[in-house]
Design an enzyme around this catalytic site. Structure first.
Site, PDB file in Angstrom:
ATOM      1  NE  ARG A 122    -137.502  34.252  -5.020  1.00  0.00           N
ATOM      2  CZ  ARG A 122    -138.648  34.091  -4.365  1.00  0.00           C
ATOM      3  NH1 ARG A 122    -138.721  33.214  -3.386  1.00  0.00           N
ATOM      4  NH2 ARG A 122    -139.691  34.817  -4.670  1.00  0.00           N
ATOM      5  CE  LYS A 144    -117.675  31.801 -16.202  1.00  0.00           C
ATOM      6  NZ  LYS A 144    -116.972  32.271 -17.412  1.00  0.00           N
ATOM      7  CD  GLU A 186    -112.154  24.648 -22.696  1.00  0.00           C
ATOM      8  OE1 GLU A 186    -111.440  25.229 -21.857  1.00  0.00           O
ATOM      9  OE2 GLU A 186    -112.973  25.253 -23.423  1.00  0.00           O
ATOM     10  CE  LYS A 230    -114.013  26.079 -14.795  1.00  0.00           C
ATOM     11  NZ  LYS A 230    -114.875  26.131 -15.961  1.00  0.00           N
ATOM     12  CD  GLU A 240    -115.633  35.161 -16.023  1.00  0.00           C
ATOM     13  OE1 GLU A 240    -116.855  35.029 -16.006  1.00  0.00           O
ATOM     14  OE2 GLU A 240    -114.910  34.757 -16.928  1.00  0.00           O
ATOM     15  NE  ARG A 244    -115.075  31.163 -13.223  1.00  0.00           N
ATOM     16  CZ  ARG A 244    -116.016  30.484 -12.586  1.00  0.00           C
ATOM     17  NH1 ARG A 244    -116.179  30.670 -11.289  1.00  0.00           N
ATOM     18  NH2 ARG A 244    -116.788  29.641 -13.212  1.00  0.00           N
ATOM     19  CG  ASN A 248    -113.015  33.723 -20.108  1.00  0.00           C
ATOM     20  OD1 ASN A 248    -113.755  32.753 -20.244  1.00  0.00           O
ATOM     21  ND2 ASN A 248    -113.252  34.694 -19.247  1.00  0.00           N
ATOM     22  CG  HIS A 251    -112.848  30.138 -23.719  1.00  0.00           C
ATOM     23  ND1 HIS A 251    -111.640  29.494 -23.644  1.00  0.00           N
ATOM     24  CD2 HIS A 251    -113.788  29.225 -23.356  1.00  0.00           C
ATOM     25  CE1 HIS A 251    -111.829  28.244 -23.228  1.00  0.00           C
ATOM     26  NE2 HIS A 251    -113.120  28.064 -23.049  1.00  0.00           N
ATOM     27  CG  HIS A 255    -117.360  32.459 -26.579  1.00  0.00           C
ATOM     28  ND1 HIS A 255    -117.343  33.072 -25.343  1.00  0.00           N
ATOM     29  CD2 HIS A 255    -117.436  31.131 -26.331  1.00  0.00           C
ATOM     30  CE1 HIS A 255    -117.396  32.142 -24.404  1.00  0.00           C
ATOM     31  NE2 HIS A 255    -117.454  30.965 -24.983  1.00  0.00           N
ATOM     32  CG  HIS A 268    -116.840  25.502 -26.424  1.00  0.00           C
ATOM     33  ND1 HIS A 268    -116.963  26.879 -26.404  1.00  0.00           N
ATOM     34  CD2 HIS A 268    -116.114  25.182 -25.319  1.00  0.00           C
ATOM     35  CE1 HIS A 268    -116.349  27.360 -25.335  1.00  0.00           C
ATOM     36  NE2 HIS A 268    -115.827  26.349 -24.663  1.00  0.00           N
TER      37      HIS A 268
END
Lengths: 366, 366
Positions: A122, A144, A186, A230, A240, A244, A248, A251, A255, A268
């Site tokens: 955990r 992330k 980026e 960032k 998010e 935030r 994206n 993105h 994606h 990417h």
């Protein structure tokens, strides 16, 4: 000397250390944090071949008990099965809650190692040592973590913060040019949505397509500004919930392009660059952006040696359908980040399919 | 009427609702929370057979879009592979970040569903509707989610809080007696380590071994006090940094017993009861506990129809070796929770192997 960017979050604060030529000091830096004695390093063979010895020696000299586990390079290995291998290794090494998983590699290694750290016992300690530009300025910061589902990228994952992100920009000298350019996508994104001074710095740079012609100081400045951008955003919105989302930019479309081309043919960063091109066009159509600013973005993307047209092989209907599957879709509406100047952006889920379709068509190869 | 216990955590507060005979009101209760429209119910065939229709109708009448996915009952299915099935179902149902996974079942269903919710799209909403006593008073509260590794229980997991825990004590009427008694082990634990009034309530109860002879009011009171005890502890220590460890009273030993007997022959609650017996004996040996209090604990465990001797088939050396593997071991030291009165406990990692060995021997069958 090391430049430290503090990341202050309610539950977990840490530093992004930008430390040119300081990879051998990694161990002594980690020694100053409260970590247990065991560190399991996760890397890929290419990276570990070049930097493994430096890292392991540095950790051992600082008194850590170390082990390493290598994962074949590439997005196709970013799966639950590979994470299960990390679990097995963690068990074999008898990692405890105070132990650390250290990611030495690019975004794939970082995302998977972070997810394993988030979910083993955990949650155990996690340290990022990114070795690609993309991982340095993006994936390693913000917590992330995750893996791909056969039907979609990063569908499985967790928000989990590292104890340290340790960046030596000079390790990029062994990065293939194509990977470097993907990272520049980026960097350009941060210029467009957040930091107009970074945008100007990039415009003034002699070139952006290969690392070799950038001075170490300029490279470090570009990385530091990107990391700061960032950090600014994620500290204001860890999970998010709102702001935030601007990260994206490009993105959602990117994606979809990656997904349609099978993750690999277009990487990417290349896909994000194409996404920024398409969404930039949408912004111009909607009157949010000037043709001039859109042109400046296109020029920077081209300067970084990145494609500025969506390949003809991608059918527009497939692209629109794939967009609907993105995890950022809310109640069926696609949310886009639209630039409205250089250094700022807005969020909208009110874009009509006609506008999306028109923009994509215009930026697709003839 | 519904008794609500608020769980106040820094990032996520929610209620444990104890609602006798109120299962049909689940949908309207969820309607008051800010959830998206889709709810995927995860259950097992036994539970869903009895309560599935009530739950699905309640959700649909409240306006939710629902789907269900059933997982075969039992600890052996609490694996990463089963979670992967939930992911596939989440994808098939196009769950979004605002969607909800609802666990209708015992601890196995709750732990796995929670882990899937924690890790699908990096976290979607999660609701617990526990249907076993063990899940009501323990597993459903506190945010521990996860699955087993082939070599150890709950080694893979995450801390993730539900939006609501909804308990209708009356659903226990279909729970097998053996499962009910296993839950009573955790109830007794709260009495020993936290709540002497609960302990007294249990001593005064006419019997504890089957549900049928408990009045609904007494059953509800026992569950409510147990939930309150767990909430008290976890709100003071969400991530198990300190105090929360006391909830592991009997568990380190219990996990080792479960692991050695292959998860099943002795169930979780039965193993915890044996763990409390062994550790209670350690506490008495160390002078922390009186022989009288140890005897009162033994009497309550026997009253609940639970075994009070470790089976002879478990070899003491195997047990000691397995204890070393527990995830609560820190820097090689085993940490035990020791009662030092009725209603309080202390933590120690200074117990010698001799004391552990002696206590285990004394409480093992001749």
């Amino acid at each position: 000397m090391t430049h430290s960017i503090p990341v202050s979050l309610p539950d977990s604060s840490y530093n992004v250390a930008i430390a040119p030529q300081q990879l051998p000091q990694l161990g002594t830096t980690l020694k100053t944090l409260k970590l247990g004695k065991k560190i399991l390093v996760i890397s890929n063979p290419d990276v570990f071949n070049v930097y493994g010895e430096t890292v392991m020696t540095s950790l051992e000299d600082a008194g850590f008990e170390t082990a390493s586990h290598l994962i074949a390079a590439g997005e196709s290995h970013k799966t639950l099965a590979t994470v299960a291998q990390i679990y097995d290794m963690a068990l074999g090494q008898r990692l405890e809650r105070s132990s650390t998983l250290l990611a030495l590699g690019g975004g794939v290694i970082g995302d998977m190692t972070g997810f394993a750290a988030a979910t083993w016992l955990r949650g155990i300690h996690f340290v990022q040592v990114p070795t690609s530009l993309l991982a340095m300025v993006d994936a390693s910061i913000g917590g992330k973590t995750g893996v791909n589902h056969p039907q979609g990228k990063n569908l499985i994952g967790a928000f989990y913060q590292p104890k340290l992100v340790y960046i030596d920009p000079l390790v990029l000298k062994t990065l293939p040019d194509r990977e470097f350019r993907a990272g520049m996508a980026e960097v350009i994104k941060y210029g467009v949505i957040w930091d107009r001074e970074l945008f100007a710095l990039l415009e003034q740079a002699p070139q952006l397509a290969t690392l070799q012609q950038l001075t170490p100081d300029l490279l470090t400045a570009i990385i530091a500004r990107s990391c700061q951008a960032k950090v600014d955003v994620v500290t204001q919105d860890e999970k998010e919930a709102g702001l935030r989302a601007i990260l994206n930019y490009g993105h959602t479309m990117g994606h979809a392009i990656e997904s349609l081309t099978g993750y690999g043919a277009i990487n990417h960063g290349e896909a994000v660059a194409l996404g920024m091109i398409a969404v930039g066009r949408m912004a111009t159509h909607l009157g949010l952006w000037s043709t001039e600013d859109e042109g400046r973005q296109r020029a920077l993307i081209a300067k970084a040696g990145l494609e500025t047209c969506i390949p003809q092989a991608i059918a527009i209907n497939d692209l629109l359908n794939t967009l609907q599957w993105d995890k950022k879709v809310k109640d069926g509406k696609i949310r886009f980040i639209l630039p409205d100047g250089i250094g700022k952006a807005v969020i909208s889920d009110q874009i009509t399919e006609r506008v999306i379709r028109e923009a994509i068509t215009e930026v697709t190869e003839d």
